[in-house]
Design a protein around this motif. Sequence first.
Motif: not given
Length: 153
Positions: A45-59
């Motif tokens: 969640v960023q501000e009022d948006r839901s964002i889909l993250l790929k696990p491989e891009e998370i540090d």
Amino acid sequence: MKIKIDIDSKYDDCYVTIQAKEWTNEVDELVQLLKKKQPKRIVAVQEDRSILLKPEEIDFVFARDRKVFAAINGEFMELKMKLYEVEEMLKKCGFIRFSKSVVGNVNQIDRFELSFNGTLCVYFISGSKEYVSRKYVHDLKAQIMEGGESLDR
């Protein structure tokens, strides 16, 4: 180990056959790997948006002030999950515990530096860095060595 793949339109479904003389740790690991389902996306969640993250891009994922955040390229995005839930969900994607409040992505690690107090400073490909507490250094080394890499690179 030998691998044989047979792709043919005569097959209605996908089957995997393992042939071995006896049940070994390698066979067990293969079975466990085949059973694992890796998460495709995790919601931030960023501000009022839901964002889909790929696990491989998370540090790494960390907890601070009763909230959990994912670090991606120096940005922090809040996750609506507990840290232990994220750890359980992402361990199939190469995430392991770095400290009481951090779970890191082993696949995004660029290099390490040993600290004087026994901790390990981990630098990610993105340029971010995080620390591995002494309690978890051994587990990280074991995970890295399993992949054939060395901490001395």
